[in-house]
Design a protein around this motif. Structure first.
Motif, PDB file in Angstrom:
ATOM      1  N   ARG A   1      32.500 -28.023  38.682  1.00 12.70           N
ATOM      2  CA  ARG A   1      33.066 -27.236  39.791  1.00 12.70           C
ATOM      3  C   ARG A   1      33.640 -25.936  39.256  1.00 12.70           C
ATOM      4  N   ALA A   2      33.243 -24.838  39.906  1.00 16.39           N
ATOM      5  CA  ALA A   2      33.740 -23.521  39.501  1.00 16.39           C
ATOM      6  C   ALA A   2      35.144 -23.304  40.048  1.00 16.39           C
ATOM      7  N   LYS A   3      36.071 -22.881  39.171  1.00 15.47           N
ATOM      8  CA  LYS A   3      37.454 -22.627  39.587  1.00 15.47           C
ATOM      9  C   LYS A   3      37.658 -21.194  40.051  1.00 15.47           C
ATOM     10  N   ARG A   4      36.667 -20.339  39.760  1.00 20.67           N
ATOM     11  CA  ARG A   4      36.716 -18.951  40.222  1.00 20.67           C
ATOM     12  C   ARG A   4      35.288 -18.401  40.273  1.00 20.67           C
ATOM     13  N   ASP A   5      35.139 -17.224  40.851  1.00 16.41           N
ATOM     14  CA  ASP A   5      33.813 -16.624  41.033  1.00 16.41           C
ATOM     15  C   ASP A   5      33.189 -16.220  39.690  1.00 16.41           C
ATOM     16  N   GLY A   6      31.864 -16.098  39.730  1.00 11.60           N
ATOM     17  CA  GLY A   6      31.149 -15.533  38.607  1.00 11.60           C
ATOM     18  C   GLY A   6      31.038 -16.423  37.389  1.00 11.60           C
ATOM     19  N   GLN A   7      31.058 -17.735  37.584  1.00 10.78           N
ATOM     20  CA  GLN A   7      30.956 -18.660  36.452  1.00 10.78           C
ATOM     21  C   GLN A   7      29.482 -19.006  36.171  1.00 10.78           C
ATOM     22  N   GLU A   8      29.204 -19.304  34.918  1.00 11.10           N
ATOM     23  CA  GLU A   8      27.820 -19.563  34.501  1.00 11.10           C
ATOM     24  C   GLU A   8      27.715 -20.932  33.833  1.00 11.10           C
ATOM     25  N   LEU A   9      26.712 -21.685  34.269  1.00 10.10           N
ATOM     26  CA  LEU A   9      26.456 -23.021  33.733  1.00 10.10           C
ATOM     27  C   LEU A   9      24.984 -23.116  33.373  1.00 10.10           C
ATOM     28  N   THR A  10      24.698 -23.592  32.157  1.00  5.09           N
ATOM     29  CA  THR A  10      23.314 -23.767  31.723  1.00  5.09           C
ATOM     30  C   THR A  10      23.057 -25.245  31.441  1.00  5.09           C
ATOM     31  N   LEU A  11      21.993 -25.764  32.051  1.00  7.60           N
ATOM     32  CA  LEU A  11      21.595 -27.162  31.886  1.00  7.60           C
ATOM     33  C   LEU A  11      20.197 -27.221  31.293  1.00  7.60           C
ATOM     34  N   ALA A  12      19.898 -28.339  30.640  1.00  9.28           N
ATOM     35  CA  ALA A  12      18.553 -28.538  30.088  1.00  9.28           C
ATOM     36  C   ALA A  12      18.214 -30.015  30.108  1.00  9.28           C
ATOM     37  N   PRO A  13      16.953 -30.351  30.355  1.00  9.14           N
ATOM     38  CA  PRO A  13      16.525 -31.750  30.302  1.00  9.14           C
ATOM     39  C   PRO A  13      16.440 -32.236  28.864  1.00  9.14           C
ATOM     40  N   ARG A  14      16.351 -33.545  28.675  1.00  9.20           N
ATOM     41  CA  ARG A  14      16.323 -34.094  27.318  1.00  9.20           C
ATOM     42  C   ARG A  14      14.942 -34.039  26.693  1.00  9.20           C
ATOM     43  N   LEU A  15      13.897 -33.851  27.502  1.00 13.45           N
ATOM     44  CA  LEU A  15      12.534 -33.804  26.988  1.00 13.45           C
ATOM     45  C   LEU A  15      11.994 -32.378  27.037  1.00 13.45           C
ATOM     46  N   GLN A  16      10.980 -32.111  26.225  1.00 14.29           N
ATOM     47  CA  GLN A  16      10.336 -30.802  26.217  1.00 14.29           C
ATOM     48  C   GLN A  16       9.443 -30.672  27.445  1.00 14.29           C
ATOM     49  N   GLY A  17       9.724 -29.677  28.261  1.00 11.79           N
ATOM     50  CA  GLY A  17       8.915 -29.485  29.456  1.00 11.79           C
ATOM     51  C   GLY A  17       9.527 -28.454  30.375  1.00 11.79           C
ATOM     52  N   ASP A  18       9.025 -28.412  31.597  1.00 16.52           N
ATOM     53  CA  ASP A  18       9.448 -27.418  32.569  1.00 16.52           C
ATOM     54  C   ASP A  18      10.482 -28.013  33.512  1.00 16.52           C
ATOM     55  N   ILE A  19      11.012 -27.168  34.388  1.00 19.98           N
ATOM     56  CA  ILE A  19      11.968 -27.588  35.410  1.00 19.98           C
ATOM     57  C   ILE A  19      11.388 -27.250  36.779  1.00 19.98           C
TER      58      ILE A  19
ATOM     59  N   LYS B   1      23.531 -19.295  42.652  1.00 25.49           N
ATOM     60  CA  LYS B   1      22.261 -18.688  42.302  1.00 25.49           C
ATOM     61  C   LYS B   1      21.724 -19.392  41.056  1.00 25.49           C
ATOM     62  N   PHE B   2      20.410 -19.375  40.886  1.00 22.02           N
ATOM     63  CA  PHE B   2      19.850 -20.051  39.721  1.00 22.02           C
ATOM     64  C   PHE B   2      18.680 -19.260  39.149  1.00 22.02           C
ATOM     65  N   GLU B   3      18.429 -19.502  37.868  1.00 18.35           N
ATOM     66  CA  GLU B   3      17.296 -18.909  37.179  1.00 18.35           C
ATOM     67  C   GLU B   3      16.767 -19.930  36.166  1.00 18.35           C
ATOM     68  N   ILE B   4      15.460 -20.154  36.176  1.00 21.56           N
ATOM     69  CA  ILE B   4      14.828 -21.058  35.215  1.00 21.56           C
ATOM     70  C   ILE B   4      14.211 -20.213  34.113  1.00 21.56           C
ATOM     71  N   GLY B   5      14.677 -20.399  32.898  1.00 22.80           N
ATOM     72  CA  GLY B   5      14.205 -19.595  31.785  1.00 22.80           C
ATOM     73  C   GLY B   5      13.537 -20.417  30.707  1.00 22.80           C
TER      74      GLY B   5
ATOM     75  N   PHE C   1      16.853 -30.029  41.328  1.00 21.26           N
ATOM     76  CA  PHE C   1      16.035 -29.654  40.182  1.00 21.26           C
ATOM     77  C   PHE C   1      15.580 -30.908  39.446  1.00 21.26           C
ATOM     78  N   CYS C   2      14.300 -30.926  39.110  1.00 22.76           N
ATOM     79  CA  CYS C   2      13.710 -32.046  38.394  1.00 22.76           C
ATOM     80  C   CYS C   2      13.200 -31.572  37.035  1.00 22.76           C
ATOM     81  N   ALA C   3      13.141 -32.493  36.094  1.00 28.71           N
ATOM     82  CA  ALA C   3      12.647 -32.182  34.755  1.00 28.71           C
ATOM     83  C   ALA C   3      11.274 -32.796  34.559  1.00 28.71           C
ATOM     84  N   SER C   4      10.399 -32.050  33.931  1.00 29.42           N
ATOM     85  CA  SER C   4       9.070 -32.574  33.607  1.00 29.42           C
ATOM     86  C   SER C   4       8.976 -32.841  32.117  1.00 29.42           C
ATOM     87  N   TYR C   5       7.969 -33.596  31.750  1.00 31.62           N
ATOM     88  CA  TYR C   5       7.620 -33.765  30.341  1.00 31.62           C
ATOM     89  C   TYR C   5       6.249 -33.125  30.189  1.00 31.62           C
TER      90      TYR C   5
END
Length: 229
Positions: A71-89, A2-6, A144-148
Motif C-alpha cells: 500500500r502506497a502511503k503517498r503519491d508517486g511510489q514505485e514498486l517492481t515485481l518479478a515472477p520466479r521463472l524466466q518468462g514474460d508477464i 500505472k504499470f509498465e512491463i519491461g 498480471f500473470c507470469a509465463s514460463y
C-alpha cells in the motif's frame, strides 16, 4: 495505478507507479524493489483475503496460504515485481463480460478492484493439474500473470476446439469450456510418447498459453492420477 512491463520477453519485470492508498496484492517473494513510501503486510487467505478458509482453498489450488499486500502511503511510489521463472508477464484487464480462469502457478499480482475467488474443480481439476479449486477473476481492474517462456494468444470462435497440454496453459476466458481428454488412444502410446492427459478447450473466448511447461504446476496427487490414467 500505472504499470509498465519491461525486460521482455524472457526476464520480464512489472513496474507499478502508485498514488496514495493504491494497493497491490502479489505472490509472496515477488517484490524486486520499491520506494520507501510503501508499506507491506502479509494477508492470510492469499489473493482472496478470506482468512483461514480462503487460505485452505489457495493451498488446494496449488497457491500460497498468504499473499503480500503493498500500500502506497503517498503519491508517486514505485514498486517492481518479478515472477520466479524466466518468462514474460501477461496483463489482463478485468471487467464485466471479461472474466478469466487462471491456472496453477500463473498468478503474479493484481490491483485495486479485482476480486479473486476459487471455484471447485473437483477431480477433473486435480487431474488436469489445475488443483482442486481453480482461480477465477471478478470485479474490475488489472491482473498480471507470469509465463514460463514466451506467451501465445489464441482466439477461439464459438464451437471451435483446440488442445493444449495442461502444463502449458496460463489463463482462459470463463466463456471457454474445457474437457479433460486422453491424448492417445492406447496406454503404450501414452507412456512412450509422454502425452497422457490434455485439455480440450472450446470457444468462444481467449486461450493464453506458454512455450515451456511450468515445473511448479500440478499437485503430487494430480501427477499420480495422470500417470495411472
Amino acid at each position: 495505478m500505472k504499470f509498465e512491463i519491461g525486460h521482455r520477453p524472457m526476464f520480464s519485470t512489472l513496474r507499478l507507479t502508485l498514488d496514495e492508498n493504491d494497493t497491490v496484492v502479489a505472490q509472496p517473494e515477488a517484490m524486486v524493489s520499491m520506494t520507501t513510501g510503501i508499506e507491506i503486510a502479509a494477508r492470510v487467505g492469499g489473493q482472496t483475503g478470506k482468512g483461514f478458509t480462503g487460505g485452505l482453498r489457495n493451498l488446494m489450488s496449488g497457491e500460497s496460504f498468504f499473499a503480500s499486500v503493498f500500500r502506497a502511503k503517498r503519491d508517486g511510489q514505485e514498486l517492481t515485481l518479478a515472477p520466479r521463472l524466466q518468462g514474460d508477464i501477461v496483463h489482463l484487464s478485468i471487467a464485466e463480460g471479461k472474466r478469466y480462469f487462471l491456472t496453477q502457478g500463473s498468478y503474479l499480482a493484481n490491483g485495486d478492484g479485482v476480486l479473486i475467488d476459487f471455484k471447485y474443480g473437483g477431480v477433473r481439476g486435480v487431474m488436469a493439474k489445475k488443483g482442486l479449486f481453480v482461480m477465477h477473476t471478478g470485479g474490475e481492474g488489472d491482473i498480471f500473470c507470469a509465463s514460463y517462456g514466451a506467451v501465445i494468444y489464441r482466439e477461439l470462435e464459438a464451437e471451435e476446439s483446440f488442445v493444449v497440454d495442461n502444463r502449458f496453459v496460463i489463463a482462459f476466458s470463463d466463456s471457454v469450456q474445457f474437457q479433460l481428454v486422453k491424448a492417445t488412444s492406447g496406454t503404450v502410446d501414452a507412456y512412450f510418447s509422454g502425452e497422457r492427459l490434455v485439455n480440450r478447450y472450446t470457444g468462444p473466448g481467449t486461450l493464453i498459453y506458454q512455450t515451456r511447461a511450468n515445473p511448479f504446476s500440478g499437485s503430487m496427487f494430480g501427477k499420480l492420477l495422470s500417470w495411472i490414467t
